[in-house]
Design a protein around this motif. Structure first.
Motif, short mmCIF file in Angstrom:
data_model
loop_
_atom_site.label_atom_id
_atom_site.label_comp_id
_atom_site.label_asym_id
_atom_site.label_seq_id
_atom_site.Cartn_x
_atom_site.Cartn_y
_atom_site.Cartn_z
N ALA A 101 46.88 41.28 36.45
CA ALA A 101 47.38 41.51 37.52
C ALA A 101 48.11 40.67 37.72
O ALA A 101 49.06 40.67 36.72
CB ALA A 101 46.21 40.00 38.26
N ARG A 106 47.06 40.34 42.54
CA ARG A 106 46.44 41.79 42.84
C ARG A 106 46.24 42.52 41.53
O ARG A 106 46.61 42.63 39.99
CB ARG A 106 47.38 42.84 43.56
N VAL A 107 44.66 42.83 41.03
CA VAL A 107 44.37 43.69 39.93
C VAL A 107 45.08 45.41 39.69
O VAL A 107 45.37 45.90 40.14
CB VAL A 107 43.05 44.01 39.67
N ARG A 110 42.34 46.72 34.02
CA ARG A 110 40.91 46.49 33.51
C ARG A 110 40.66 47.41 32.56
O ARG A 110 40.62 48.58 32.85
CB ARG A 110 40.02 46.08 34.78
N ASP A 130 42.42 42.04 45.62
CA ASP A 130 43.13 40.56 45.32
C ASP A 130 42.49 39.86 45.15
O ASP A 130 41.58 39.12 45.59
CB ASP A 130 43.39 40.38 46.56
N TRP A 131 43.11 38.75 44.26
CA TRP A 131 42.29 37.57 43.66
C TRP A 131 42.58 36.37 43.26
O TRP A 131 42.78 35.87 42.36
CB TRP A 131 41.59 38.05 41.75
N VAL A 141 42.08 34.14 37.44
CA VAL A 141 43.47 35.04 37.25
C VAL A 141 44.21 34.40 38.48
O VAL A 141 45.44 34.21 38.80
CB VAL A 141 42.68 36.90 38.38
#
Length: 429
Positions: A101, A106-107, A110, A130-131, A141
């Protein structure tokens, strides 16, 4: 209790114990086992911020085009091979996934076990999501973004109930050029697949990524030095070639400086820089040529604003007659500048060491960090003792809740300041 080791031996028991701790603590009761400090502090931030532990809130995903744009512009792109080699093969075999992220949580990427990727989809852990901690609660994260250190979050340590079957381990990646957080690498999966050594493993790979960035930066300075050498050889007076972040590649007519502070919006022409005064700025391939002009500095009252409103991002803004600039601060520099705002008449190295570490003998560390700060504040920061320029107006923007003041700091002076303002332990009855 070492929860990582317990989870490796008996995942079901670990999950049950963590859920008991979570339910008791969030209900304001004393659990049989206290939550770990990093988790307790995160839960406190969630409760103060109004995050609902029983509501799985997800903000809108970024568009595919925006994710691609962020990937192209992110310095994390340079370390993808390092992260993949260091994490992905083991993560895939162990039924984990690797999540990368940006600094905003923001990721962007993955990869890993297909089965676990499908489970991640059910949690909303997908590209563009959004984490941030204040959006989806305590997690591997968003929480490392706030505390700027590796964090492992086991099952019931997640704040949001729907995440309690998941375990994630994240480590921040810091840009060695300026100490700025550029992102987080995370290894996630079901609780029963995690290992006690996962935290050290992920952190070590993050450190390898930072070392790769450092090597790439040194190589870029060598290229800039080769470009600048002919121009500097023809010049009289003081001049230096710096990269876009202010790191010096070559110097003539003046003592060597390692780095100077540059405004983010620097452009060619006559400019005033805190460390050098009036300069002529000319573009170079990969940086700038700065020719120092021996002229008096513009007069007037400078204004210094230390912004500590956000627990995950502190900033410094200087408004001076000759121009204004802003800079994101590392957690250590934010601590030191905050302490100087508390001691406007000045504070010596021993006093700052006592404030930061509770050990007045650790002056070498303090002097090294203050030297770095003076590179971008220039004559706005005096020394012997360290203090802001007497004519400068200094303003500090503090968070509404004192418990959110420099949450990563364990410095005795900062801790006392939080407590004096009513910012004691967040959850204990």
């Amino acid at each position: 209790m070492n929860m990582a080791r317990l989870a490796a031996m008996d995942a079901t028991l670990a999950a049950r114990m963590l859920n008991e701790v979570r339910e008791a603590t969030l209900a304001g009761q004393r659990a049989r086992i206290a939550p770990r400090p990093v988790i307790e502090q995160s839960w406190g931030r969630m409760l103060r911020g109004g995050v609902d532990p029983d509501h799985d809130f997800r903000s809108g995903l970024l568009s595919g085009d925006e994710v691609r744009r962020r990937r192209e512009e992110s310095p994390l792109r340079q370390v993808l091979p390092v992260l993949r080699v260091g994490l992905l093969s083991v993560a895939d075999a162990a039924q984990h996934i690797m999540v990368i992220a940006d600094a905003e949580g923001r990721v962007l990427w993955r990869e890993g076990s297909r089965r676990v990727l499908r489970k991640a989809d059910g949690l909303g852990l997908q590209p563009g999501a959004d984490w941030r901690e204040d959006v989806v609660g305590t997690n591997g994260v968003g929480t490392p973004v706030v505390v700027r250190r590796p964090v492992q979050v086991f099952a019931g340590e997640h704040f949001v109930r729907s995440h309690t079957s998941w375990t994630c381990t994240g480590a921040p990646i810091i840009d060695p050029r300026d100490g700025r957080l550029i992102g987080v690498v995370d290894v996630s999966g079901p609780l029963e697949t995690m290992h006690p050594a996962t935290l050290a493993w992920v952190d070590s790979v993050a450190k390898l990524a930072e070392a790769h960035l450092r090597e790439a930066h040194l190589a870029s300075l060598e290229r800039l030095r080769a470009v600048a050498a002919p121009a500097l050889a023809r010049l009289g007076g003081r001049a230096l070639a710096v990269d876009r972040d202010g790191w010096a590649a070559a110097v003539t007519g003046m003592p060597y400086v390692r780095r100077i502070g540059l405004p983010a919006s620097l452009s060619p022409g006559s400019r005033w820089l805190p460390a050098l005064g009036s300069c002529t700025v000319e573009p170079l391939a990969g940086g700038w040529l700065l020719r120092v002009e021996d002229e008096p500095l513009a007069t007037g009252t400078p204004r210094i604003v230390l912004d500590l409103l956000r627990p995950d991002r502190c900033a410094l803004t200087v408004e001076a007659p000759a121009g204004s600039w802003s800079r994101e601060l590392s957690p250590r520099h934010a601590e030191l500048l905050f302490l100087l705002t508390e001691h406007r008449s000045g504070r010596g190295a021993a006093g700052l060491a006592d404030d930061l570490f509770g050990d007045a003998s650790r002056t070498v560390t303090v002097r090294a960090e203050m030297s770095r700060i003076r590179r971008y504040l220039g004559e706005l920061l005096h020394h012997r003792p360290y203090r802001f320029h007497e004519d400068a107006e200094v303003e500090v923007l503090l968070p509404d809740d004192p418990r959110d003041l420099l949450p990563r700091s364990t410095g005795p002076a900062v801790t006392r300041r939080r407590a004096a303002a009513g910012g004691g332990p967040p959850l204990r009855p």
